[in-house]
Design a protein around this motif. Structure first.
Motif, mmCIF file in Angstrom:
data_model
loop_
_atom_site.group_PDB
_atom_site.id
_atom_site.type_symbol
_atom_site.label_atom_id
_atom_site.label_comp_id
_atom_site.label_asym_id
_atom_site.label_seq_id
_atom_site.Cartn_x
_atom_site.Cartn_y
_atom_site.Cartn_z
ATOM 1 N N LYS A 1 0.817 -1.218 0.000
ATOM 2 C CA LYS A 1 0.000 0.000 0.000
ATOM 3 C C LYS A 1 0.848 1.265 0.000
ATOM 4 C CE LYS A 1 -4.437 -1.218 0.284
ATOM 5 N NZ LYS A 1 -5.484 -0.679 -0.624
ATOM 6 N N ILE A 2 1.927 1.257 0.755
ATOM 7 C CA ILE A 2 2.702 2.494 0.886
ATOM 8 C C ILE A 2 3.590 2.768 -0.323
ATOM 9 C CG2 ILE A 2 2.672 2.396 3.410
ATOM 10 C CD1 ILE A 2 5.547 1.405 3.345
ATOM 11 N N THR A 3 3.619 1.819 -1.267
ATOM 12 C CA THR A 3 4.387 2.062 -2.493
ATOM 13 C C THR A 3 3.535 2.662 -3.611
ATOM 14 O OG1 THR A 3 3.971 -0.188 -3.330
ATOM 15 C CG2 THR A 3 5.938 0.140 -1.944
ATOM 16 N N VAL A 4 2.227 2.773 -3.361
ATOM 17 C CA VAL A 4 1.339 3.339 -4.378
ATOM 18 C C VAL A 4 1.715 4.804 -4.613
ATOM 19 C CG1 VAL A 4 -1.048 3.969 -4.894
ATOM 20 C CG2 VAL A 4 -0.546 1.781 -3.800
ATOM 21 N N PRO A 5 1.909 5.227 -5.855
ATOM 22 C CA PRO A 5 2.298 6.629 -6.129
ATOM 23 C C PRO A 5 1.187 7.604 -5.757
ATOM 24 C CG PRO A 5 1.781 5.466 -8.174
ATOM 25 C CD PRO A 5 1.801 4.433 -7.102
ATOM 26 N N VAL A 6 1.578 8.794 -5.328
ATOM 27 C CA VAL A 6 0.621 9.843 -4.979
ATOM 28 C C VAL A 6 1.016 11.148 -5.657
ATOM 29 C CG1 VAL A 6 0.047 8.824 -2.735
ATOM 30 C CG2 VAL A 6 1.888 10.515 -2.892
ATOM 31 N N ILE A 7 0.039 12.018 -5.822
ATOM 32 C CA ILE A 7 0.303 13.351 -6.352
ATOM 33 C C ILE A 7 0.988 14.171 -5.252
ATOM 34 C CG2 ILE A 7 -0.738 15.494 -7.191
ATOM 35 C CD1 ILE A 7 -0.857 13.218 -9.217
ATOM 36 N N GLU A 8 2.164 14.677 -5.528
ATOM 37 C CA GLU A 8 2.902 15.463 -4.538
ATOM 38 C C GLU A 8 3.828 16.438 -5.266
ATOM 39 O OE1 GLU A 8 5.177 12.715 -2.213
ATOM 40 O OE2 GLU A 8 6.023 11.697 -3.950
ATOM 41 N N GLY A 9 4.588 17.175 -4.491
ATOM 42 C CA GLY A 9 5.580 18.067 -5.077
ATOM 43 C C GLY A 9 4.997 19.077 -6.038
ATOM 44 N N GLU A 10 5.604 19.201 -7.196
ATOM 45 C CA GLU A 10 5.219 20.221 -8.169
ATOM 46 C C GLU A 10 3.784 20.043 -8.656
ATOM 47 O OE1 GLU A 10 6.648 21.861 -12.566
ATOM 48 O OE2 GLU A 10 8.039 20.667 -11.351
ATOM 49 N N LYS A 11 3.356 18.776 -8.825
ATOM 50 C CA LYS A 11 1.985 18.543 -9.295
ATOM 51 C C LYS A 11 0.956 19.008 -8.273
ATOM 52 C CE LYS A 11 2.099 15.038 -12.855
ATOM 53 N NZ LYS A 11 1.459 13.797 -13.339
ATOM 54 N N LEU A 12 1.209 18.739 -6.999
ATOM 55 C CA LEU A 12 0.286 19.188 -5.963
ATOM 56 C C LEU A 12 0.277 20.711 -5.894
ATOM 57 C CD1 LEU A 12 -1.644 18.664 -3.654
ATOM 58 C CD2 LEU A 12 0.328 18.322 -2.144
ATOM 59 N N GLU A 13 1.434 21.312 -5.986
ATOM 60 C CA GLU A 13 1.533 22.770 -5.957
ATOM 61 C C GLU A 13 0.763 23.387 -7.119
ATOM 62 O OE1 GLU A 13 5.001 26.238 -5.964
ATOM 63 O OE2 GLU A 13 5.543 24.127 -5.749
ATOM 64 N N THR A 14 0.858 22.778 -8.298
ATOM 65 C CA THR A 14 0.141 23.284 -9.474
ATOM 66 C C THR A 14 -1.364 23.204 -9.271
ATOM 67 O OG1 THR A 14 1.959 22.625 -10.946
ATOM 68 C CG2 THR A 14 -0.211 22.962 -11.952
ATOM 69 N N LEU A 15 -1.833 22.105 -8.675
ATOM 70 C CA LEU A 15 -3.259 21.930 -8.422
ATOM 71 C C LEU A 15 -3.777 23.013 -7.468
ATOM 72 C CD1 LEU A 15 -5.841 20.137 -8.712
ATOM 73 C CD2 LEU A 15 -5.054 18.916 -6.666
ATOM 74 N N ILE A 16 -3.048 23.231 -6.407
ATOM 75 C CA ILE A 16 -3.472 24.213 -5.401
ATOM 76 C C ILE A 16 -3.421 25.630 -5.972
ATOM 77 C CG2 ILE A 16 -2.783 25.260 -3.206
ATOM 78 C CD1 ILE A 16 -2.124 22.395 -2.264
ATOM 79 N N LYS A 17 -2.386 25.935 -6.737
ATOM 80 C CA LYS A 17 -2.306 27.260 -7.353
ATOM 81 C C LYS A 17 -3.452 27.497 -8.323
ATOM 82 C CE LYS A 17 2.619 28.341 -6.959
ATOM 83 N NZ LYS A 17 3.886 28.580 -7.701
#
Length: 406
Positions: free
Chosen positions: A206-222
């Motif tokens: 379960k903990i190896t499943v990729p997640v949206i983070e870093g630059e992609k998360l920042e882009t979403l929030i912006k």
């Protein structure tokens, strides 16, 4: 007709409770609050008979819509019917503005529901229904599961279409947030009826499943910020995570896991949201933060219904009756404060001249609050009764009478 006077009311304002007070509503707007108002100013009168008049409840996070559409695994209800029926239920609970928190990218929830409806179809249908003739002010709160990598672009599409009024980002990966490693292992062993070793292997997977983070998360929030959409984080369990989300531009902290994270978010000036069901039941289902303690400590300023809509009204009065909190402060948790978090407090969320007449009349029956009137922008959308004679044998129908209808 949306002009009237409420008389003989116990009125809850943002800073105090006013006894024997009247409220003048003209064309859906609160125009005057006073001890007495000449009845010539409005064609209709509602006699509150001393009952409580408070702002309509604003719920910025309720999972009720998805539960209404799929009340049982695989049992799909037509979306438009689910929308209408949920409105009726929530109007009876004192809601005037509802942010339907609907998930996307949350594979576990979709697997459990086994719904025939695609997530985009649900969002589109609910949004279109909310733009028609409705009882309540309906809005959509998009809950994006960060492991839903394939749904990432859909978030942008939904926001760009104007469907979304609030965004939250959540991560149900075990080992953080709501679910610790040990909690996951114990749950998996019980559900799968297997050994600890197998459960540990499942956890590692379960903990190896990729997640949206870093630059992609920042882009979403912006992108959400550019569209003036309020943004929430979900299940923050460390001060570091709160700081990270705050630095990205997140302004709402939902369901903090610990008192430390809640207090830190409050110090940063974030709106901190807790579940009213937690208060009503007396604690967290998963052993996390007790929201009553957090409210009393000043670490949580907003209540939402989460999974049980009636919980908000009952939690308000539980806090008032059991903790010594003033009634106006308890009411603010579910009205003015969520309005501020959502950016709509300029026109709703409190009983003040110039604001929309989003109002609820509440009668206490054996100490339990019961909504008798729900009024949205001056329109009466739900009414039980404002004068009920409770005969214990309930033998005479005229003991339950509707009075002073608009």
């Amino acid at each position: 007709m949306n002009s009237f006077i409420i008389i003989n009311a116990t009125v809850v304002t943002p800073n105090e409770v006013l006894n024997n007070t009247s409220i003048l509503v003209e064309h859906g707007i609160i125009t005057h609050i006073a001890g007495q108002i000449d009845e010539q100013y409005a064609p209709k009168i509602i006699d509150a008979a001393g009952d409580i008049v408070m702002p309509g409840i604003i719920d910025i996070h309720t999972d009720a819509m998805d539960a209404e559409i799929v009340p049982r695994t695989g049992a799909d209800i037509p979306i438009t019917i689910a929308f209408r029926e949920l409105e009726r239920k929530m109007s009876g609970c004192g809601f005037t503005t509802v942010y339907h928190s609907m998930h996307i990218g949350y594979d576990m929830a979709e697997l459990h529901s086994q719904s025939k409806y695609g997530r985009e179809e649900i969002f589109e249908t609910v949004y279109k229904a909310s733009q028609g003739n409705t009882l309540l002010n309906n809005k959509i709160h998009l809950r994006f599961e960060l492991s839903g990598v394939k749904a990432y672009e859909t978030c942008f599409e939904l926001m760009d279409k104007g469907y979304i009024s609030m965004l939250s980002v959540m991560d149900h990966t075990p080992g953080q947030g709501q679910i610790t490693k040990e909690q996951f292992i114990a749950f998996y062993m019980k559900m799968a009826k297997t050994t600890r070793e197998v459960a540990i292997e499942a956890f590692e997977e379960k903990i190896t499943v990729p997640v949206i983070e870093g630059e992609k998360l920042e882009t979403l929030i912006k992108h959400a910020q550019k569209l003036h959409i309020p943004i929430a984080s979900h299940d923050d369990d460390t001060v570091e995570k709160v700081n990270y989300m705050h630095n990205l531009g997140v302004n709402i902290c939902e369901f903090p896991i610990t008192m430390e994270t809640a207090q830190h978010a409050e110090k940063l000036g974030m709106h901190v949201v807790g579940g009213a069901s937690n208060i009503l039941r007396g604690g967290s289902l998963s052993g996390n933060l007790n929201m009553k303690d957090a409210v009393l400590a000043g670490a949580v300023d907003t209540l939402c219904s989460d999974y049980y809509p009636p919980s908000i009204l009952h939690s308000i009065f539980k806090l008032y009756n059991e903790t010594g909190m003033s009634l106006h402060a308890a009411v603010n948790l579910a009205t003015l404060n969520p309005a501020r978090a959502a950016g709509i407090s300029n026109h709703t969320g409190s009983i003040e001249a110039g604001k929309d007449a989003d109002l609820v009349i509440v009668k206490l029956v054996d100490g339990i609050p019961m909504v008798t009137h729900t009024i949205v922008r001056g329109h009466l959308v739900a009414q039980a009764s404002n004068k009920i004679n409770y005969n214990k044998d309930f033998t005479h129908n005229d003991n339950l009478s509707l009075t002073n209808e608009l």
